[in-house]
Design an enzyme around this catalytic site. Structure first.
Site, short mmCIF file in Angstrom:
data_model
loop_
_atom_site.label_atom_id
_atom_site.label_comp_id
_atom_site.label_asym_id
_atom_site.label_seq_id
_atom_site.Cartn_x
_atom_site.Cartn_y
_atom_site.Cartn_z
N HIS A 77 -10.52 -1.09 5.50
CA HIS A 77 -10.21 -0.56 6.82
C HIS A 77 -10.81 0.81 7.09
O HIS A 77 -10.60 1.37 8.16
CB HIS A 77 -8.68 -0.48 6.98
CG HIS A 77 -8.10 0.51 6.01
ND1 HIS A 77 -8.09 0.29 4.65
CD2 HIS A 77 -7.55 1.73 6.20
CE1 HIS A 77 -7.56 1.34 4.05
NE2 HIS A 77 -7.22 2.23 4.97
N ASP A 78 -11.51 1.39 6.10
CA ASP A 78 -12.11 2.71 6.29
C ASP A 78 -13.63 2.64 6.42
O ASP A 78 -14.28 3.67 6.59
CB ASP A 78 -11.82 3.61 5.07
CG ASP A 78 -10.35 3.97 4.93
OD1 ASP A 78 -9.64 4.00 5.95
OD2 ASP A 78 -9.91 4.19 3.79
N ASP B 262 0.88 -1.16 0.00
CA ASP B 262 0.00 0.00 0.00
C ASP B 262 0.91 1.21 0.00
O ASP B 262 1.72 1.38 0.91
CB ASP B 262 -0.84 -0.05 1.29
CG ASP B 262 -2.04 0.87 1.25
OD1 ASP B 262 -1.95 1.92 0.60
OD2 ASP B 262 -3.03 0.53 1.90
N ASP C 211 -2.80 4.71 -2.67
CA ASP C 211 -3.69 5.48 -1.81
C ASP C 211 -4.12 6.79 -2.49
O ASP C 211 -3.27 7.51 -3.03
CB ASP C 211 -2.91 5.79 -0.52
CG ASP C 211 -3.76 6.37 0.58
OD1 ASP C 211 -4.60 5.64 1.12
OD2 ASP C 211 -3.59 7.56 0.89
C1 NOJ Z 1 -7.24 6.41 2.22
C2 NOJ Z 1 -6.88 5.40 3.26
O1 NOJ Z 1 -7.55 4.21 3.00
C3 NOJ Z 1 -7.22 6.01 4.59
O2 NOJ Z 1 -7.15 5.08 5.63
C4 NOJ Z 1 -6.32 7.18 4.81
O3 NOJ Z 1 -6.69 7.86 5.99
C5 NOJ Z 1 -6.38 8.17 3.65
N1 NOJ Z 1 -6.39 7.53 2.36
C6 NOJ Z 1 -5.21 9.11 3.69
O4 NOJ Z 1 -4.03 8.42 3.41
#
Ligand code: NOJ
Ligand code: CA
Length: 542
Positions: A321-322, A101, A206
């Site tokens: 994870h978000d 990642d 990302d």
């Molecule tokens: C997306 C990522 O999945 C998230 O977890 C992160 O906070 C933001 N991009 C910033 O890197």
């Protein structure tokens, strides 16, 4: 005999690991690389062929690894570079590839480039985006423009050394890199090559659609913030990604999935994946964790029909994870947890595209019932809370919204057993475990042949046995709103999938005939009118 011609990443099922929450082997309450290595057999048995590893680089953890302080070293909490090499090797020996990642829109404010950049005369000044303040009424100092951080609040932070502001589209500890400076791209290409040399198979990039900022004018302002039209999927971005592809991704045969912030237009999405930028993208217009009045499953169906039509091939995912846990948002995490988790498994593994499963999804892990912000670790929670309070709404309104949008629902420790701390650690974990680990855990799933885990395992095996489920074209039937019904065609082999996205029985239109290949209930033959049980999903051969 059918010989697949599609690349490996179309045939593979990916599994995302959020390392901090996967498995702790040295008793500090934090997941680590040894933990992942020790579960590679578990993952191989599940049938996955690649791991997307959330960031493991050195990081002060303001955004838990998405704030990278050194792209070339491993966060000591997770292990060493030798552990990482071992992970790559051990995974490979089990037929599992590793995808790194890479957060390349921004670094940590601790990164040495940024530290140097704070000095206006440094050659690194131009690695980041520095601007002078604006003058407001009565000479009041204002940030350079009205752009807001994705996590809310101004996207600018003043630095006392120069009196200028730097741009941060996420937390203020994540300054944005300046891709107008060719040296930035050169440095990032070095990073990518370094990891490819170590044997990784590709990258999850990302928020790759934010790398280019078209202008620094004030943006249109609305409830979700300001400035998006000048930095999200804007003209000028494609050139950057094309260069990464020409220099690195293409010649080194690296698989890529670009995470988009928000939803790109169909035109942009097609460009991104035309073959000279990234292989696939993650888009979010089912707005997984979003606050909308449209029920989750309807959003899922609408976004699916739209994207399966726009792109010939893309990723299929419902968790990461978000996001809130899929079973809690698209399914039903109480009465029909088992049925709806399996229905969602059929969804992810039989549509046309590359499936991504997030850790814990294979055992039907659920959201947490958070009551207070103090129970969470996600930096986004207090930022969203402050924004809502800024609209003069009371705490009892702001707090539940911030907690719902918060990302810790997905980040609680992986539930391995019903022992203390869910078998994740021998000590208090960095983020409290979901109390339901006593009944929802891997050990229990492994014991029970009818579990969600074994359903995933059988389904993944089925996908690799039946080429139509991978390479077959897809056609959707017109159905009632809570029913999703489609057929995968390859030669004269036709496999159809029908599922009920609701907790109420649903009629399927017309007559349905075929032999049941797999189901989360117990039918064997379909012959005529069909009334689906709550969250029933059926794969049948026509
Ligand atoms: C997306 C990522 O999945 C998230 O977890 C992160 O906070 C933001 N991009 C910033 O890197
Ligand atoms: Ca540990």
């Amino acid at each position: 005999m059918y010989t697949p011609t599609s690349p490996w990443w179309k045939r593979t099922v990916f599994y995302q690991i959020y390392p901090r929450s996967f498995l702790d082997t040295n008793g500090d309450g934090i997941g680590d690389l040894q933990g992942i290595i020790s579960k590679l057999d578990y993952l191989r048995d599940l049938g996955i062929g690649a791991i997307w590893l959330s960031p493991v680089y050195t990081s002060p953890n303001n955004d838990y690894g998405y704030d990278i302080a050194d792209y070339y070293t491993i966060n000591p909490e997770y292990g060493t570079l030798d552990d990482m090499k071992r992970l790559i090797r051990e995974a490979k020996s089990r037929g599992i590839r590793i995808v790194m990642d890479v957060a390349m829109n921004h670094t940590s404010s601790q990164h040495k480039w940024f530290q140097a950049s704070r000095d206006p005369s440094s050659p690194y000044r131009d690695f980041y985006i520095w601007k002078k303040p604006q003058k407001g009424l009565f000479g009041r100092e204002l940030p350079p423009n009205n752009w807001t951080s994705v996590f809310s609040g101004s996207a600018w932070q003043k630095d006392e050394i120069s009196g200028e502001y730097y741009l941060h589209l996420f937390t203020k500890e994540q300054p944005d890199l300046n891709y107008r400076n060719p040296r930035v791209l050169e440095e990032i290409e070095k990073v990518l090559n370094f990891w490819l040399d170590l044997g990784v198979a590709g990258f999850r990039c990302d928020v790759f659609n934010l790398l280019h900022k078209s202008t620094f004018r004030d943006g249109r302002f609305n409830f979700t913030g300001g400035g998006r039209e000048y930095y999200s999927s804007v003209r000028g971005l494609n050139g950057i990604i094309k260069k990464l592809h020409a220099d690195v991704f293409g010649p080194r045969h690296a698989f890529t999935v670009g995470e988009t912030f928000g939803t790109p237009s169909a035109r942009q999405a097609k460009k991104f994946t035309a073959g000279d930028e990234v292989d696939t993208i993650f888009t979010f217009d089912m707005n997984i964790s979003g606050l909308t009045l449209e029920p989750g499953a309807k959003r899922l169906k609408r976004a699916t029909l739209k994207w399966q039509h726009i792109l010939d091939w893309n990723t299929i995912f419902i968790e990461n994870h978000d996001q809130n846990r899929a079973v809690s948002i698209f399914g039903n995490d109480t009465l029909y947890r088992n049925e709806s988790a399996k229905m969602l498994a059929v969804f992810v593994l039989t549509l046309r595209g590359t499936p991504f499963i997030y850790q814990g999804q294979e055992i039907g892990m659920t959201n947490v019932t958070y009551k207070h912000m103090e129970e969470t670790k996600d930096p986004m929670v207090p930022m969203v809370y402050r924004m809502i309070r800024g609209f003069r709404l009371p705490r009892f309104v702001a707090e539940p919204i911030a907690l719902f949008l918060g990302r810790d629902h997905a980040r609680t420790p992986m539930q391995w057993t019903d022992e203390a701390h869910a078998g994740f650690s021998t000590t208090e974990p960095w983020l409290a475990e979901n109390p339901n680990y006593t009944s929802i855990n891997v050990a229990q799933n492994l014991r029970d042949e009818t579990s969600i885990y074994h359903f995933y395992r059988r389904l993944i095996a089925l996908r690799s046995r039946i080429p139509a489920l991978v390479d077959g074209t897809i056609r959707f039937k017109r159905e009632r709103s809570w029913v999703l019904h489609y057929t995968r065609y390859l030669g004269n082999k036709h496999y159809a999938v029908v599922m009920n996205l609701s907790a109420k029985p649903q009629k399927v239109r017309g007559k349905v005939r075929g032999e049941v290949v797999m189901t989360n209930y117990s039918r064997t033959e379909l012959d005529g009118r069909l009334l689906l049980e709550p969250y029933e999903a059926i794969i049948y051969k026509k």
